[in-house]
Design an enzyme around this catalytic site. Structure first.
Site, short mmCIF file in Angstrom:
data_model
loop_
_atom_site.label_atom_id
_atom_site.label_comp_id
_atom_site.label_asym_id
_atom_site.label_seq_id
_atom_site.Cartn_x
_atom_site.Cartn_y
_atom_site.Cartn_z
N TRP A 1 73.68 34.98 41.91
CA TRP A 1 73.56 36.44 41.86
C TRP A 1 72.11 36.89 41.72
CZ3 TRP A 1 77.03 38.89 44.22
CH2 TRP A 1 78.35 38.42 44.22
N LYS B 1 84.89 43.14 35.47
CA LYS B 1 85.05 41.94 34.64
C LYS B 1 85.34 42.35 33.19
CE LYS B 1 81.81 40.17 37.93
NZ LYS B 1 82.69 39.44 38.81
N ASP C 1 71.00 42.58 35.36
CA ASP C 1 72.33 42.64 35.93
C ASP C 1 73.26 42.01 34.90
OD1 ASP C 1 74.72 42.22 37.22
OD2 ASP C 1 73.89 41.06 38.89
N1 PMP Z 1 76.19 40.37 39.91
C1 PMP Z 1 77.01 39.51 39.27
C2 PMP Z 1 76.48 38.74 38.08
C3 PMP Z 1 78.32 39.36 39.70
O1 PMP Z 1 79.14 38.50 39.08
C4 PMP Z 1 78.77 40.10 40.82
C5 PMP Z 1 80.19 40.02 41.32
N2 PMP Z 1 80.92 38.93 41.03
C6 PMP Z 1 77.88 40.96 41.46
C7 PMP Z 1 76.60 41.08 40.97
C8 PMP Z 1 78.29 41.76 42.65
O2 PMP Z 1 79.09 42.80 42.21
P1 PMP Z 1 79.88 43.78 43.18
O3 PMP Z 1 80.94 42.98 43.82
O4 PMP Z 1 80.40 44.81 42.21
O5 PMP Z 1 78.92 44.34 44.14
#
Ligand code: PMP
Length: 361
Positions: free
Chosen positions: A102, A196, A172
């Site tokens: 991520w 989550k 994030d």
């Molecule tokens: N950052 C992290 C740490 C994530 O776990 C996720 C999704 N699993 C995201 C960003 C992306 O999020 P979204 O699907 O809401 O765009």
């Protein structure tokens, strides 16, 4: 209803009491004769939800009016772009600490917008840890420093924050927000997809320090400016009303549990239950993360071979433990044990792990 233990990584388990309340209120929200799904986002009922959710989040994070809380759309993925669009003007550069899949995504998106550097990366060790302070080389002029507090795919987590001096720290926190007490004042901006620890998919929470907001670029399309949403209290356009309503209920549930200190204590115990099985398995289960960097939210591990991993997932699922396959990019097993997962679910999984090892070890 059959008992299911939901280990999905996101969308993920929600507190049963929250789902029951939402069900109870669905057809006739506060004697309005209609559901919250059908009401104007300008109605006093929705205004109250929007305000209460923002207030609850601020209370849990221990901040006052020096921070703004926003409920946006586009997921954490849109934040990967919105952050540099607002805070990375031409000539400036931002620092990214790369700790997993991520963080990589956030960094790549920043590079599409402007100039960014990798101030540290743990790619060389297969993303088994976050970098030590000594391995972080910060640009003295960085517009901000970006971290990913919990890597959902690799299962590693920052347990002490990096020292970034006066530079604005941005995180994030999609997969561990409100899982432990937070020194929110350390952060200039925090963002998190709700699906989550906060509620259903469809809404993204942003917490932004007012002084940082003042430095944002104003030369952007209206919807991409944080200032637009601050000014309109997340009501510039039609918000995802049901998702925000659910987030508000989840925030209320967190307060009922005793707040973040109580939640953190539960989370520690839950994670320890699973890591203990891994550590005493004589190598049958191999945890991905280095011990001091283990995530309390996503417990990632391998079995001796992929065929066994497949069998593990299938057998667990037949016993009601679902969502245990690791992310498709890394394989293995991942047990996501967010706030709403209780100790009973972790005990059931631990018991299954021990039994599976006895039969296959
Ligand atoms: N950052 C992290 C740490 C994530 O776990 C996720 C999704 N699993 C995201 C960003 C992306 O999020 P979204 O699907 O809401 O765009």
């Amino acid at each position: 209803m059959s008992t299911i233990y939901n280990f999905n990584a996101g969308p993920a388990i929600l507190p049963a009491s929250v789902l029951e309340r939402a069900q109870h209120e669905l057809r006739d929200y506060q004697r309005c004769g209609m559901s919250i799904l059908e009401m104007s986002h300008r109605s006093p009922e929705y205004e109250a939800i929007n305000a209460e959710a923002a207030e609850r989040l601020k209370r849990l994070l221990g901040v006052g009016n020096e921070y703004h809380v926003l409920f946006l759309q586009g997921g954490a993925s849109l934040q990967f772009a919105m952050l540099p669009l607002n805070f990375l003007p031409p000539g400036a550069s931002a620092d990214y600490l790369i700790t997993g899949a991520w963080a990589e995504k956030a960094y790549e998106e920043a590079l599409r917008v402007g100039q960014a550097r990798e101030a540290a990366s743990t790619a060389a060790n297969g993303y088994r840890s976050v970098p030590s302070q000594a391995d972080i080389a910060l640009d003295p002029h960085a517009a901000y420093v970006h971290i990913t507090s919990n890597e959902t795919i690799q299962g590693i987590q920052w347990h002490t924050w990096p020292d970034v001096g006066d530079r604005p720290l941005v995180a994030d926190m999609s997969s561990d927000i409100l899982s432990r007490p937070l020194e929110t004042q350390r952060f200039a901006l925090i963002y998190a997809g709700a699906q989550k620890n906060l509620g259903p998919a469809g809404v993204t929470v942003v917490v932004i320090r007012d002084s940082f907001l003042q430095s944002a670029s104003s030369n952007l399309p209206t919807m991409l400016r944080y200032a637009t949403h601050v000014k309109n209290r997340s009501l510039y356009n039609t918000p995802p009303v049901f998702a925000v309503y659910m987030v508000n209920l989840v925030l209320g549930w967190i307060e009922e549990q005793g707040g973040l200190a109580a939640i953190a204590e539960r989370n520690q115990r839950k994670a320890a239950t699973l890591y203990q099985v891994i550590d005493t398995s004589g190598g049958f289960y191999r945890g991905h993360a280095e011990r001091d960097h283990r995530s309390l939210m996503n417990v990632t591990f391998r079995l001796p071979d992929e065929a066994l991993e497949k069998r593990f997932v299938t057998e667990a699922s037949a016993r009601g433990m679902v969502g245990l396959a690791g992310h498709r990019s890394v394989g293995g097993i991942r047990a996501s044990i967010y706030n709403a997962m209780d100790q009973e679910g972790c005990d059931a999984l631990a018991e299954f792990m021990i039994d599976f090892m006895r039969r296959n070890g």
